[in-house]
Write a protein that holds these residues in place. Structure first.
Motif, PDB file in Angstrom:
ATOM      1  N   TYR A  10       0.835  -1.204   0.000  1.00 13.84           N
ATOM      2  CA  TYR A  10       0.000   0.000   0.000  1.00 13.84           C
ATOM      3  C   TYR A  10       0.872   1.258   0.000  1.00 13.84           C
ATOM      4  O   TYR A  10       0.632   2.188  -0.781  1.00 13.84           O
ATOM      5  N   GLU A  11       1.875   1.300   0.855  1.00 11.17           N
ATOM      6  CA  GLU A  11       2.785   2.449   0.890  1.00 11.17           C
ATOM      7  C   GLU A  11       3.469   2.641  -0.453  1.00 11.17           C
ATOM      8  O   GLU A  11       3.628   3.774  -0.941  1.00 11.17           O
ATOM      9  N   ARG A  12       3.895   1.520  -1.067  1.00 10.74           N
ATOM     10  CA  ARG A  12       4.571   1.607  -2.358  1.00 10.74           C
ATOM     11  C   ARG A  12       3.609   2.035  -3.456  1.00 10.74           C
ATOM     12  O   ARG A  12       3.928   2.913  -4.269  1.00 10.74           O
ATOM     13  N   ARG A  13       2.430   1.426  -3.503  1.00  4.77           N
ATOM     14  CA  ARG A  13       1.482   1.687  -4.583  1.00  4.77           C
ATOM     15  C   ARG A  13       1.080   3.161  -4.640  1.00  4.77           C
ATOM     16  O   ARG A  13       0.964   3.742  -5.722  1.00  4.77           O
ATOM     17  N   PHE A  14       0.883   3.763  -3.466  1.00  6.24           N
ATOM     18  CA  PHE A  14       0.406   5.145  -3.444  1.00  6.24           C
ATOM     19  C   PHE A  14       1.513   6.143  -3.090  1.00  6.24           C
ATOM     20  O   PHE A  14       1.229   7.326  -2.858  1.00  6.24           O
ATOM     21  N   ASP A  15       2.759   5.665  -3.080  1.00  7.82           N
ATOM     22  CA  ASP A  15       3.923   6.531  -2.893  1.00  7.82           C
ATOM     23  C   ASP A  15       3.756   7.407  -1.653  1.00  7.82           C
ATOM     24  O   ASP A  15       3.911   8.637  -1.703  1.00  7.82           O
ATOM     25  N   LEU A  16       3.450   6.769  -0.536  1.00  2.00           N
ATOM     26  CA  LEU A  16       3.208   7.525   0.688  1.00  2.00           C
ATOM     27  C   LEU A  16       4.536   7.858   1.380  1.00  2.00           C
ATOM     28  O   LEU A  16       5.409   6.987   1.506  1.00  2.00           O
ATOM     29  N   PRO A  17       4.707   9.089   1.833  1.00  3.90           N
ATOM     30  CA  PRO A  17       5.988   9.526   2.410  1.00  3.90           C
ATOM     31  C   PRO A  17       6.116   9.120   3.879  1.00  3.90           C
ATOM     32  O   PRO A  17       5.962   9.934   4.797  1.00  3.90           O
ATOM     33  N   VAL A  18       6.400   7.830   4.106  1.00  2.58           N
ATOM     34  CA  VAL A  18       6.524   7.312   5.466  1.00  2.58           C
ATOM     35  C   VAL A  18       7.999   7.322   5.862  1.00  2.58           C
ATOM     36  O   VAL A  18       8.848   6.762   5.158  1.00  2.58           O
ATOM     37  N   HIS A  19       8.293   7.924   6.986  1.00  5.82           N
ATOM     38  CA  HIS A  19       9.663   7.969   7.523  1.00  5.82           C
ATOM     39  C   HIS A  19       9.712   7.042   8.729  1.00  5.82           C
ATOM     40  O   HIS A  19       8.919   7.175   9.656  1.00  5.82           O
ATOM     41  N   ARG A  20      10.660   6.114   8.733  1.00  3.38           N
ATOM     42  CA  ARG A  20      10.794   5.185   9.860  1.00  3.38           C
ATOM     43  C   ARG A  20      12.217   4.672   9.964  1.00  3.38           C
ATOM     44  O   ARG A  20      12.938   4.631   8.959  1.00  3.38           O
ATOM     45  N   PRO A  21      12.616   4.210  11.128  1.00  7.81           N
ATOM     46  CA  PRO A  21      11.882   4.363  12.381  1.00  7.81           C
ATOM     47  C   PRO A  21      12.117   5.752  12.979  1.00  7.81           C
ATOM     48  O   PRO A  21      13.273   6.160  13.195  1.00  7.81           O
ATOM     49  N   VAL A  22      11.057   6.478  13.209  1.00  7.19           N
ATOM     50  CA  VAL A  22      11.120   7.803  13.820  1.00  7.19           C
ATOM     51  C   VAL A  22      10.123   7.819  14.962  1.00  7.19           C
ATOM     52  O   VAL A  22       8.911   7.740  14.735  1.00  7.19           O
ATOM     53  N   ARG A  23      10.606   7.924  16.168  1.00  5.76           N
ATOM     54  CA  ARG A  23       9.744   7.902  17.352  1.00  5.76           C
ATOM     55  C   ARG A  23       9.470   9.327  17.820  1.00  5.76           C
ATOM     56  O   ARG A  23      10.404  10.089  18.117  1.00  5.76           O
ATOM     57  N   VAL A  24       8.214   9.686  17.864  1.00  8.37           N
ATOM     58  CA  VAL A  24       7.835  11.020  18.331  1.00  8.37           C
ATOM     59  C   VAL A  24       7.810  11.019  19.857  1.00  8.37           C
ATOM     60  O   VAL A  24       7.134  10.187  20.480  1.00  8.37           O
ATOM     61  N   THR A  25       8.548  11.937  20.461  1.00  9.07           N
ATOM     62  CA  THR A  25       8.639  12.001  21.920  1.00  9.07           C
ATOM     63  C   THR A  25       7.748  13.077  22.526  1.00  9.07           C
ATOM     64  O   THR A  25       7.353  12.971  23.689  1.00  9.07           O
ATOM     65  N   ALA A  26       7.438  14.123  21.763  1.00 12.22           N
ATOM     66  CA  ALA A  26       6.590  15.190  22.303  1.00 12.22           C
ATOM     67  C   ALA A  26       6.023  16.020  21.160  1.00 12.22           C
ATOM     68  O   ALA A  26       6.655  16.170  20.107  1.00 12.22           O
ATOM     69  N   VAL A  27       4.829  16.548  21.376  1.00 12.90           N
ATOM     70  CA  VAL A  27       4.213  17.506  20.467  1.00 12.90           C
ATOM     71  C   VAL A  27       3.881  18.748  21.291  1.00 12.90           C
ATOM     72  O   VAL A  27       3.241  18.643  22.343  1.00 12.90           O
ATOM     73  N   ARG A  28       4.329  19.900  20.817  1.00 17.96           N
ATOM     74  CA  ARG A  28       4.107  21.148  21.546  1.00 17.96           C
ATOM     75  C   ARG A  28       3.526  22.192  20.598  1.00 17.96           C
ATOM     76  O   ARG A  28       3.784  22.172  19.395  1.00 17.96           O
ATOM     77  N   ARG A  29       2.765  23.114  21.164  1.00 17.43           N
ATOM     78  CA  ARG A  29       2.220  24.211  20.367  1.00 17.43           C
ATOM     79  C   ARG A  29       3.336  25.172  19.989  1.00 17.43           C
ATOM     80  O   ARG A  29       4.251  25.421  20.773  1.00 17.43           O
ATOM     81  N   ALA A  30       3.219  25.718  18.794  1.00 13.45           N
ATOM     82  CA  ALA A  30       4.184  26.716  18.313  1.00 13.45           C
ATOM     83  C   ALA A  30       3.434  27.648  17.369  1.00 13.45           C
ATOM     84  O   ALA A  30       3.169  27.288  16.222  1.00 13.45           O
ATOM     85  N   GLY A  31       3.047  28.828  17.859  1.00 13.50           N
ATOM     86  CA  GLY A  31       2.257  29.737  17.046  1.00 13.50           C
ATOM     87  C   GLY A  31       0.915  29.121  16.711  1.00 13.50           C
ATOM     88  O   GLY A  31       0.205  28.626  17.573  1.00 13.50           O
ATOM     89  N   LEU A  32       0.576  29.114  15.415  1.00 16.85           N
ATOM     90  CA  LEU A  32      -0.680  28.513  14.972  1.00 16.85           C
ATOM     91  C   LEU A  32      -0.548  27.019  14.728  1.00 16.85           C
ATOM     92  O   LEU A  32      -1.534  26.356  14.402  1.00 16.85           O
ATOM     93  N   GLY A  33       0.668  26.485  14.860  1.00 12.55           N
ATOM     94  CA  GLY A  33       0.891  25.072  14.576  1.00 12.55           C
ATOM     95  C   GLY A  33       1.548  24.350  15.736  1.00 12.55           C
ATOM     96  O   GLY A  33       1.285  24.635  16.905  1.00 12.55           O
ATOM     97  N   PHE A  34       2.439  23.417  15.390  1.00 16.78           N
ATOM     98  CA  PHE A  34       3.048  22.553  16.389  1.00 16.78           C
ATOM     99  C   PHE A  34       4.518  22.299  16.062  1.00 16.78           C
ATOM    100  O   PHE A  34       4.929  22.373  14.903  1.00 16.78           O
ATOM    101  N   VAL A  35       5.279  21.973  17.090  1.00 15.02           N
ATOM    102  CA  VAL A  35       6.607  21.388  16.932  1.00 15.02           C
ATOM    103  C   VAL A  35       6.507  19.929  17.346  1.00 15.02           C
ATOM    104  O   VAL A  35       6.006  19.613  18.431  1.00 15.02           O
ATOM    105  N   VAL A  36       6.954  19.040  16.474  1.00 11.75           N
ATOM    106  CA  VAL A  36       6.932  17.604  16.730  1.00 11.75           C
ATOM    107  C   VAL A  36       8.365  17.175  17.004  1.00 11.75           C
ATOM    108  O   VAL A  36       9.223  17.257  16.120  1.00 11.75           O
ATOM    109  N   GLU A  37       8.630  16.725  18.226  1.00  8.78           N
ATOM    110  CA  GLU A  37       9.987  16.407  18.645  1.00  8.78           C
ATOM    111  C   GLU A  37      10.277  14.916  18.483  1.00  8.78           C
ATOM    112  O   GLU A  37       9.443  14.067  18.827  1.00  8.78           O
TER     113      GLU A  37
END
Length: 346
Positions: free
Chosen positions: A82-109
């Protein structure tokens, strides 16, 4: 930013791409695993496609798995295609440790660096947060204790005595397997509610509505089985006929050699298998302080209440394969209306 590359994350990514978000520049998927498959890559080898709850198709590509195939092999292979067929931009292994607000958006750590995102769709599921309740004497038990997430084969328990704790579908499946080679005792907090006949769309909608109402009010939705009951499949009926699904109320304490009840009853055990479910893997969202006093994160649809650009997919009412599919589409559509108004209108 889509966090999680399981069913919900891939469904979201598919719809984001179709709605006009550019791959890599417009959206990415961060997945903490080493390869495709989400929680399915960690299921025990004996679990087949035919004995799971139904594996629903991801949007745009039917699931080709056959009933006799190992679910831990067939589903990850399907996700990889499925990832290959639809060329989905999956990055791995990447473990998200925190999500914080930053202005109108977020910083993903992450340990590999931080990402900036205008919006976040969290699709991390539950598999990484197995839940084991506490009972008096638990630390004194001399046998083996393990969660269903760590189970691999019934042969590990051959000839022994195993206490299986939990009232969900996993407990029933494991009792059916282990009971072929070992003595089993099944304990649950409440008597099981068996659902005879098919679990049709009307029953499914009613169950989802009950869970959605709880989440909307900030209350814990409880277990899926508490809402739907245990479906009696031919496989389950066979296990019941063999006497493997006779349930006892949960014990009062654990001893070095087993479990005991205050009424004097006791069961010797070589192992205690905790089929006691999972909790939502949302610890990285803690900096956002999203939980209501009732313990849940309140949602309107998939959007977190009070957050215009934060969605949870595979949480609460969408915590199923088909639910995550639908939630992924809903989150993508809402974000396209916000962030790509010209493209969404077209």
């Amino acid at each position: 930013m889509v966090v999680g590359g399981g069913q919900g994350g891939l469904s979201t990514a598919y719809h984001l791409a179709r709605l006009g978000f550019a791959r890599e520049r417009g959206f990415v998927v961060l997945d903490g695993d080493d390869g495709p498959g989400g929680a399915w890559r960690h299921r025990w080898p004996a679990l087949t496609v035919g004995t799971t709850h139904r594996v629903h198709d991801l949007p745009g590509l039917p699931f080709p798995g056959r009933g006799e195939q190992s679910a831990a092999e067939a589903v990850p292979a399907y996700f990889a295609e499925y990832e290959r067929r639809f060329d989905l931009p999956v990055h791995r292994p990447v473990r998200v440790t925190a999500v914080r607000r930053a202005g109108l958006g977020f910083v993903v750590e992450t340990p590999d660096g931080d990402w900036s995102a205008r919006a976040v769709v969290n699709a991390t599921g539950t598999w990484t947060r197995p839940f084991v309740p506490r009972y008096p004497g638990q630390e004194t038990f001399r046998g083996r204790q393990l969660h269903a997430a760590d189970y691999r084969s019934a042969e590990e328990f051959a000839g022994g005595s195993v206490v299986v704790v939990g009232g969900g579908a996993s407990a029933v499946q494991l009792l059916g397997e282990i009971g072929e080679v070992a003595t089993t005792t099944w304990v649950t907090r409440r008597p099981p509610v068996w659902r005879e006949g098919p679990f049709d769309e009307a029953a499914g909608r009613a169950a989802v509505a009950r869970v959605a109402a709880a989440i909307r009010e900030g209350r814990s939705p409880g277990s899926v089985v508490g809402t739907t009951g245990l479906v009696v499949t031919p496989w389950v009926r066979g296990a019941r006929d063999r006497g493997l699904l006779e349930r006892l109320p949960v014990f009062d304490r654990i001893t070095p050699d087993g479990v005991v009840w205050d009424d004097g009853r006791s069961v010797r055990a070589d192992a205690i298998l905790w089929a006691t479910g999972f909790r939502a893997a949302v610890g990285h969202l803690a900096p956002l302080r999203l939980r209501a006093p009732g313990g849940a994160i309140p949602l309107e649809g998939t959007r977190v209440v009070g957050e215009t650009r934060l969605h949870l997919v595979g949480y609460g009412p969408s915590a199923s394969t088909i639910g995550a599919n639908r939630a992924g589409r809903a989150a993508a559509v809402e974000l396209a209306r916000q962030l790509l108004p010209d493209r969404a209108a077209a």
